[in-house]
Design an enzyme around this catalytic site. Sequence first.
Site, mmCIF file in Angstrom:
data_model
loop_
_atom_site.group_PDB
_atom_site.id
_atom_site.type_symbol
_atom_site.label_atom_id
_atom_site.label_comp_id
_atom_site.label_asym_id
_atom_site.label_seq_id
_atom_site.Cartn_x
_atom_site.Cartn_y
_atom_site.Cartn_z
ATOM 1 N N HIS A 257 48.194 120.490 9.964
ATOM 2 C CA HIS A 257 48.054 120.452 11.420
ATOM 3 C C HIS A 257 48.746 119.202 11.926
ATOM 4 O O HIS A 257 48.616 118.125 11.343
ATOM 5 C CB HIS A 257 46.573 120.426 11.819
ATOM 6 C CG HIS A 257 46.338 120.818 13.240
ATOM 7 N ND1 HIS A 257 46.704 120.002 14.295
ATOM 8 C CD2 HIS A 257 45.793 121.925 13.787
ATOM 9 C CE1 HIS A 257 46.389 120.603 15.432
ATOM 10 N NE2 HIS A 257 45.828 121.765 15.153
ATOM 11 N N ASP A 308 42.308 127.759 11.256
ATOM 12 C CA ASP A 308 42.700 129.166 11.192
ATOM 13 C C ASP A 308 42.513 129.762 9.797
ATOM 14 O O ASP A 308 42.312 130.970 9.662
ATOM 15 C CB ASP A 308 44.177 129.324 11.583
ATOM 16 C CG ASP A 308 44.442 128.911 13.005
ATOM 17 O OD1 ASP A 308 43.743 129.415 13.898
ATOM 18 O OD2 ASP A 308 45.336 128.082 13.235
#
Length: 371
Positions: A257, A308
Amino acid sequence: MSTSKGLEGVIVAETDITSIVDDQLAYVGYSIDDLANHALFEEVIYLLWNKKLPNQTELKEFTHQLTKEMTLPEELLNHFQTMNLEKTHPMSILRTAVSLLGVYDPEVDIMSEEANRRKAIRIQARIATAIAVFSRLRQGKAPIMPNPNYSYAENFLHMLKGEAIDPLEVEAFNKALVLHADHELNASTFTARVCVATLSDLYSGITAAIGALKGPLHGGANEQVIRMLTEIGEVDRAIPYIEEKIANKEKIMGMGHRVYKTGDPRAKHLKEMSRKLTAKIGQEKWYLMSEKIENYIKEEKGLPANVDFYSASAYHSMGIDHDLFTPIFAMSRTSGWIAHMLEQYQNNRLIRPRAEYVGPVKHVYQPISKR
Protein backbone atom coordinates in the site's frame (compact mmCIF):
# COMPACT_ATOMS: atom_id res chain seq x y z
CA MET A 1 7.49 24.30 -10.70
CA SER A 2 8.09 20.91 -9.04
CA THR A 3 5.86 17.93 -9.78
CA SER A 4 4.90 14.75 -7.92
CA LYS A 5 3.65 11.88 -10.04
CA GLY A 6 0.28 10.72 -8.73
CA LEU A 7 0.47 13.58 -6.17
CA GLU A 8 2.45 11.20 -3.97
CA GLY A 9 3.39 12.83 -0.67
CA VAL A 10 1.64 16.11 -1.55
CA ILE A 11 -0.48 17.61 1.27
CA VAL A 12 -3.53 19.29 -0.30
CA ALA A 13 -5.94 19.68 2.63
CA GLU A 14 -6.33 19.78 6.39
CA THR A 15 -8.84 17.36 7.92
CA ASP A 16 -10.06 16.28 11.34
CA ILE A 17 -11.69 13.09 10.04
CA THR A 18 -9.00 10.45 9.52
CA SER A 19 -5.30 10.29 10.30
CA ILE A 20 -2.57 7.94 9.08
CA VAL A 21 0.56 8.50 11.17
CA ASP A 22 3.44 6.02 11.58
CA ASP A 23 1.33 3.32 9.91
CA GLN A 24 -1.47 3.79 12.45
CA LEU A 25 -4.98 4.54 11.19
CA ALA A 26 -7.50 6.44 13.31
CA TYR A 27 -10.95 7.91 12.74
CA VAL A 28 -11.39 11.23 14.62
CA GLY A 29 -8.67 10.10 17.02
CA TYR A 30 -10.04 6.59 17.64
CA SER A 31 -7.69 3.74 16.73
CA ILE A 32 -8.94 1.51 13.91
CA ASP A 33 -8.15 -1.49 16.13
CA ASP A 34 -10.40 -0.16 18.90
CA LEU A 35 -13.26 0.56 16.48
CA ALA A 36 -12.92 -2.71 14.56
CA ASN A 37 -13.06 -4.71 17.78
CA HIS A 38 -15.92 -2.86 19.47
CA ALA A 39 -17.94 -0.49 17.28
CA LEU A 40 -21.04 -0.95 15.16
CA PHE A 41 -20.77 0.51 11.67
CA GLU A 42 -23.60 2.91 12.58
CA GLU A 43 -21.44 4.29 15.38
CA VAL A 44 -18.58 4.83 12.93
CA ILE A 45 -20.81 6.64 10.41
CA TYR A 46 -22.03 8.91 13.23
CA LEU A 47 -18.44 9.46 14.38
CA LEU A 48 -17.21 10.44 10.91
CA TRP A 49 -20.10 12.84 10.32
CA ASN A 50 -20.33 14.36 13.81
CA LYS A 51 -16.74 14.02 15.10
CA LYS A 52 -17.93 12.20 18.22
CA LEU A 53 -19.31 8.79 19.11
CA PRO A 54 -23.07 8.70 19.77
CA ASN A 55 -24.58 8.01 23.16
CA GLN A 56 -27.26 5.33 23.44
CA THR A 57 -30.15 7.69 22.60
CA GLU A 58 -28.31 9.24 19.65
CA LEU A 59 -27.35 5.83 18.26
CA LYS A 60 -30.91 4.53 18.53
CA GLU A 61 -32.30 7.57 16.70
CA PHE A 62 -29.56 7.50 14.05
CA THR A 63 -30.08 3.78 13.38
CA HIS A 64 -33.84 4.37 13.15
CA GLN A 65 -33.30 7.14 10.58
CA LEU A 66 -31.03 4.93 8.48
CA THR A 67 -33.46 2.00 8.50
CA LYS A 68 -36.45 4.25 7.76
CA GLU A 69 -34.73 5.66 4.66
CA MET A 70 -33.63 2.29 3.20
CA THR A 71 -36.71 1.94 0.98
CA LEU A 72 -35.88 2.83 -2.63
CA PRO A 73 -38.01 5.19 -4.73
CA GLU A 74 -40.41 3.29 -6.98
CA GLU A 75 -38.91 5.08 -9.99
CA LEU A 76 -35.49 3.51 -9.32
CA LEU A 77 -37.02 0.04 -9.06
CA ASN A 78 -38.62 0.65 -12.45
CA HIS A 79 -35.25 1.73 -13.88
CA PHE A 80 -33.68 -1.51 -12.65
CA GLN A 81 -36.17 -3.40 -14.79
CA THR A 82 -34.81 -1.67 -17.90
CA MET A 83 -31.12 -2.34 -17.15
CA ASN A 84 -29.16 -5.33 -18.41
CA LEU A 85 -28.39 -6.49 -14.86
CA GLU A 86 -26.95 -9.85 -15.90
CA LYS A 87 -24.29 -8.45 -18.25
CA THR A 88 -23.40 -5.06 -16.74
CA HIS A 89 -20.80 -4.80 -13.98
CA PRO A 90 -22.46 -3.96 -10.64
CA MET A 91 -20.23 -0.90 -10.20
CA SER A 92 -21.69 0.58 -13.38
CA ILE A 93 -25.19 -0.27 -12.13
CA LEU A 94 -24.42 1.30 -8.74
CA ARG A 95 -22.96 4.46 -10.30
CA THR A 96 -26.14 4.87 -12.34
CA ALA A 97 -28.41 4.03 -9.40
CA VAL A 98 -26.85 6.69 -7.15
CA SER A 99 -27.15 9.26 -9.90
CA LEU A 100 -30.82 8.35 -10.31
CA LEU A 101 -31.37 8.61 -6.56
CA GLY A 102 -30.32 12.23 -6.93
CA VAL A 103 -32.79 12.72 -9.76
CA TYR A 104 -35.64 11.60 -7.49
CA ASP A 105 -34.54 13.48 -4.35
CA PRO A 106 -36.47 16.77 -4.15
CA GLU A 107 -33.71 18.25 -1.96
CA VAL A 108 -30.87 17.38 -4.34
CA ASP A 109 -29.94 21.01 -5.05
CA ILE A 110 -30.79 22.48 -1.64
CA MET A 111 -27.36 23.12 -0.18
CA SER A 112 -28.14 24.04 3.42
CA GLU A 113 -26.34 22.06 6.12
CA GLU A 114 -29.65 20.61 7.32
CA ALA A 115 -30.64 19.43 3.81
CA ASN A 116 -27.20 17.94 3.23
CA ARG A 117 -27.49 15.98 6.49
CA ARG A 118 -30.86 14.59 5.41
CA LYS A 119 -29.46 13.65 2.00
CA ALA A 120 -26.48 12.02 3.67
CA ILE A 121 -28.80 9.71 5.64
CA ARG A 122 -30.76 8.83 2.50
CA ILE A 123 -27.65 8.10 0.44
CA GLN A 124 -26.03 5.93 3.12
CA ALA A 125 -29.27 4.01 3.70
CA ARG A 126 -30.28 3.51 0.08
CA ILE A 127 -26.91 2.50 -1.32
CA ALA A 128 -27.16 -0.71 0.74
CA THR A 129 -30.65 -1.44 -0.53
CA ALA A 130 -29.71 -0.66 -4.14
CA ILE A 131 -26.88 -3.22 -4.10
CA ALA A 132 -29.06 -5.91 -2.50
CA VAL A 133 -32.01 -5.24 -4.81
CA PHE A 134 -30.16 -5.37 -8.12
CA SER A 135 -28.31 -8.47 -6.94
CA ARG A 136 -31.61 -10.25 -6.28
CA LEU A 137 -33.30 -8.96 -9.42
CA ARG A 138 -30.57 -10.32 -11.69
CA GLN A 139 -31.12 -13.73 -10.07
CA GLY A 140 -34.85 -13.51 -10.77
CA LYS A 141 -35.65 -13.06 -7.07
CA ALA A 142 -37.95 -10.52 -5.43
CA PRO A 143 -36.42 -7.70 -3.33
CA ILE A 144 -36.49 -8.09 0.45
CA MET A 145 -37.45 -5.19 2.69
CA PRO A 146 -35.18 -4.06 5.55
CA ASN A 147 -35.93 -5.24 9.08
CA PRO A 148 -36.20 -2.37 11.59
CA ASN A 149 -34.75 -4.58 14.33
CA TYR A 150 -31.51 -5.32 12.47
CA SER A 151 -28.23 -3.43 12.44
CA TYR A 152 -26.97 -1.94 9.16
CA ALA A 153 -24.66 -4.91 8.53
CA GLU A 154 -27.30 -7.51 9.33
CA ASN A 155 -29.91 -5.67 7.27
CA PHE A 156 -27.69 -5.72 4.21
CA LEU A 157 -27.02 -9.46 4.50
CA HIS A 158 -30.72 -10.03 5.16
CA MET A 159 -31.79 -8.03 2.08
CA LEU A 160 -29.11 -9.74 -0.02
CA LYS A 161 -29.52 -13.36 1.04
CA GLY A 162 -33.04 -13.59 2.43
CA GLU A 163 -32.24 -16.12 5.13
CA ALA A 164 -31.34 -16.30 8.81
CA ILE A 165 -27.90 -14.70 9.00
CA ASP A 166 -25.17 -16.39 11.02
CA PRO A 167 -23.92 -14.12 13.86
CA LEU A 168 -20.30 -14.75 12.76
CA GLU A 169 -21.16 -13.40 9.31
CA VAL A 170 -22.76 -10.32 10.85
CA GLU A 171 -19.68 -9.76 13.02
CA ALA A 172 -17.33 -10.17 10.07
CA PHE A 173 -19.38 -7.97 7.77
CA ASN A 174 -19.76 -5.21 10.37
CA LYS A 175 -16.00 -5.33 10.95
CA ALA A 176 -15.35 -5.06 7.19
CA LEU A 177 -17.64 -2.04 6.94
CA VAL A 178 -15.84 -0.34 9.83
CA LEU A 179 -12.42 -1.03 8.32
CA HIS A 180 -13.37 0.32 4.88
CA ALA A 181 -15.29 3.38 6.09
CA ASP A 182 -12.60 5.97 5.44
CA HIS A 183 -8.95 6.21 4.48
CA GLU A 184 -7.95 9.86 4.30
CA LEU A 185 -7.42 11.29 0.77
CA ASN A 186 -7.51 8.08 -1.27
CA ALA A 187 -8.34 8.39 -4.98
CA SER A 188 -12.12 8.17 -4.66
CA THR A 189 -12.34 10.49 -1.64
CA PHE A 190 -10.18 13.06 -3.41
CA THR A 191 -12.45 12.72 -6.45
CA ALA A 192 -15.51 13.39 -4.28
CA ARG A 193 -13.91 16.47 -2.74
CA VAL A 194 -12.84 17.84 -6.12
CA CYS A 195 -16.40 17.38 -7.37
CA VAL A 196 -18.18 19.15 -4.52
CA ALA A 197 -15.53 21.87 -4.33
CA THR A 198 -17.34 23.25 -7.39
CA LEU A 199 -20.42 23.39 -5.09
CA SER A 200 -21.97 20.44 -6.85
CA ASP A 201 -24.34 18.24 -4.82
CA LEU A 202 -23.68 15.17 -2.66
CA TYR A 203 -25.14 12.76 -5.22
CA SER A 204 -22.75 14.07 -7.88
CA GLY A 205 -19.85 13.65 -5.48
CA ILE A 206 -20.80 10.04 -4.64
CA THR A 207 -21.33 9.22 -8.33
CA ALA A 208 -17.88 10.60 -9.17
CA ALA A 209 -16.30 8.70 -6.27
CA ILE A 210 -17.88 5.42 -7.38
CA GLY A 211 -16.37 5.97 -10.82
CA ALA A 212 -12.92 6.32 -9.24
CA LEU A 213 -13.41 3.33 -6.91
CA LYS A 214 -14.34 1.09 -9.86
CA GLY A 215 -10.73 0.85 -11.04
CA PRO A 216 -8.66 -2.24 -10.17
CA LEU A 217 -5.89 -0.09 -8.67
CA HIS A 218 -8.36 1.14 -6.05
CA GLY A 219 -11.58 -0.60 -4.96
CA GLY A 220 -11.51 -3.31 -7.59
CA ALA A 221 -8.50 -5.01 -6.00
CA ASN A 222 -10.45 -7.45 -3.78
CA GLU A 223 -12.38 -8.72 -6.81
CA GLN A 224 -9.04 -9.35 -8.54
CA VAL A 225 -7.76 -11.20 -5.44
CA ILE A 226 -10.63 -13.72 -5.39
CA ARG A 227 -10.21 -14.22 -9.14
CA MET A 228 -6.56 -15.08 -8.48
CA LEU A 229 -7.43 -17.48 -5.64
CA THR A 230 -10.04 -19.19 -7.81
CA GLU A 231 -7.48 -19.63 -10.60
CA ILE A 232 -5.02 -21.17 -8.14
CA GLY A 233 -7.65 -23.54 -6.78
CA GLU A 234 -5.55 -25.55 -4.34
CA VAL A 235 -3.05 -24.69 -1.60
CA ASP A 236 -0.09 -26.54 -3.14
CA ARG A 237 -0.43 -24.54 -6.38
CA ALA A 238 -0.22 -21.16 -4.66
CA ILE A 239 3.54 -20.57 -4.67
CA PRO A 240 4.22 -21.90 -8.22
CA TYR A 241 1.40 -19.66 -9.47
CA ILE A 242 2.85 -16.59 -7.74
CA GLU A 243 6.37 -17.40 -8.91
CA GLU A 244 5.13 -17.50 -12.50
CA LYS A 245 3.30 -14.19 -12.08
CA ILE A 246 6.43 -12.56 -10.68
CA ALA A 247 8.58 -13.99 -13.47
CA ASN A 248 6.17 -12.46 -15.98
CA LYS A 249 6.34 -9.13 -14.08
CA GLU A 250 2.60 -9.25 -13.33
CA LYS A 251 1.16 -7.35 -10.37
CA ILE A 252 -0.08 -9.39 -7.39
CA MET A 253 -3.27 -7.64 -6.25
CA GLY A 254 -3.94 -7.00 -2.58
CA MET A 255 -0.28 -6.68 -1.59
CA GLY A 256 1.41 -3.50 -0.38
CA HIS A 257 0.00 0.00 0.00
CA ARG A 258 1.37 3.40 -0.96
CA VAL A 259 0.83 5.03 2.44
CA TYR A 260 2.02 2.17 4.68
CA LYS A 261 5.62 1.08 5.14
CA THR A 262 5.31 -1.76 7.69
CA GLY A 263 1.83 -2.97 6.79
CA ASP A 264 -1.84 -2.07 6.51
CA PRO A 265 -3.24 -1.99 10.09
CA ARG A 266 -6.67 -3.09 8.80
CA ALA A 267 -5.48 -6.34 7.23
CA LYS A 268 -5.04 -8.36 10.42
CA HIS A 269 -8.71 -7.98 11.36
CA LEU A 270 -10.00 -9.36 8.08
CA LYS A 271 -7.31 -12.04 8.13
CA GLU A 272 -8.77 -13.36 11.38
CA MET A 273 -12.32 -13.14 10.00
CA SER A 274 -11.20 -15.04 6.89
CA ARG A 275 -9.71 -17.77 9.08
CA LYS A 276 -12.94 -18.15 11.06
CA LEU A 277 -15.32 -17.96 8.11
CA THR A 278 -13.43 -20.39 5.88
CA ALA A 279 -13.25 -22.86 8.78
CA LYS A 280 -16.98 -22.48 9.39
CA ILE A 281 -17.84 -23.60 5.83
CA GLY A 282 -15.11 -26.26 5.68
CA GLN A 283 -13.18 -24.36 2.99
CA GLU A 284 -9.99 -23.50 4.87
CA LYS A 285 -8.06 -23.68 1.61
CA TRP A 286 -9.02 -20.10 0.73
CA TYR A 287 -7.45 -18.83 3.93
CA LEU A 288 -4.42 -21.12 3.70
CA MET A 289 -3.77 -20.10 0.09
CA SER A 290 -3.98 -16.45 1.07
CA GLU A 291 -1.65 -16.90 4.01
CA LYS A 292 0.93 -18.71 1.88
CA ILE A 293 0.85 -15.97 -0.74
CA GLU A 294 1.07 -13.24 1.88
CA ASN A 295 4.12 -14.82 3.56
CA TYR A 296 5.86 -15.45 0.23
CA ILE A 297 5.33 -11.92 -1.14
CA LYS A 298 6.35 -10.36 2.16
CA GLU A 299 9.59 -12.36 2.19
CA GLU A 300 10.40 -11.97 -1.51
CA LYS A 301 9.19 -8.42 -2.17
CA GLY A 302 8.83 -6.90 1.29
CA LEU A 303 5.14 -6.22 0.64
CA PRO A 304 2.63 -7.17 3.35
CA ALA A 305 -1.08 -7.77 2.64
CA ASN A 306 -3.45 -4.81 2.52
CA VAL A 307 -7.13 -4.62 3.51
CA ASP A 308 -8.31 -5.96 0.14
CA PHE A 309 -6.37 -9.21 0.36
CA TYR A 310 -8.29 -11.03 3.10
CA SER A 311 -11.61 -9.29 2.49
CA ALA A 312 -11.79 -11.36 -0.71
CA SER A 313 -11.82 -14.78 1.00
CA ALA A 314 -14.00 -13.44 3.83
CA TYR A 315 -16.73 -12.24 1.45
CA HIS A 316 -16.42 -15.40 -0.64
CA SER A 317 -17.00 -17.50 2.46
CA MET A 318 -20.24 -15.61 3.12
CA GLY A 319 -21.52 -16.65 -0.29
CA ILE A 320 -21.38 -13.11 -1.69
CA ASP A 321 -21.04 -12.84 -5.48
CA HIS A 322 -17.52 -11.81 -6.42
CA ASP A 323 -18.59 -8.85 -8.53
CA LEU A 324 -20.36 -7.37 -5.48
CA PHE A 325 -17.11 -6.98 -3.53
CA THR A 326 -16.37 -3.50 -4.90
CA PRO A 327 -19.97 -2.22 -4.53
CA ILE A 328 -19.79 -3.34 -0.89
CA PHE A 329 -16.56 -1.34 -0.56
CA ALA A 330 -18.49 1.65 -1.97
CA MET A 331 -21.33 1.10 0.49
CA SER A 332 -18.91 1.35 3.41
CA ARG A 333 -16.75 4.13 1.97
CA THR A 334 -19.85 6.25 1.33
CA SER A 335 -19.69 7.13 5.03
CA GLY A 336 -16.19 8.55 4.57
CA TRP A 337 -16.97 10.20 1.24
CA ILE A 338 -19.88 12.04 2.83
CA ALA A 339 -17.79 13.10 5.83
CA HIS A 340 -15.16 14.57 3.51
CA MET A 341 -17.71 16.30 1.30
CA LEU A 342 -19.38 17.89 4.32
CA GLU A 343 -15.94 19.03 5.49
CA GLN A 344 -15.18 20.43 2.03
CA TYR A 345 -18.41 22.46 2.07
CA GLN A 346 -17.55 23.94 5.48
CA ASN A 347 -14.27 25.48 4.34
CA ASN A 348 -14.50 25.38 0.58
CA ARG A 349 -12.07 26.53 -2.06
CA LEU A 350 -12.24 25.34 -5.64
CA ILE A 351 -9.61 22.61 -6.17
CA ARG A 352 -7.72 23.67 -9.27
CA PRO A 353 -4.08 22.48 -9.46
CA ARG A 354 -1.65 23.33 -12.24
CA ALA A 355 0.25 21.11 -14.67
CA GLU A 356 3.77 21.57 -16.02
CA TYR A 357 3.66 21.78 -19.80
CA VAL A 358 6.33 19.61 -21.51
CA GLY A 359 5.08 19.65 -25.12
CA PRO A 360 6.29 21.48 -28.25
CA VAL A 361 6.36 25.29 -28.42
CA LYS A 362 6.20 28.05 -31.03
CA HIS A 363 4.36 26.08 -33.69
CA VAL A 364 2.87 28.29 -36.39
CA TYR A 365 -0.53 27.55 -37.84
CA GLN A 366 -0.43 26.45 -41.49
CA PRO A 367 -3.43 26.58 -43.83
CA ILE A 368 -4.81 23.14 -44.53
CA SER A 369 -3.67 23.35 -48.17
CA LYS A 370 -0.04 23.50 -46.99
CA ARG A 371 -0.17 20.66 -44.42
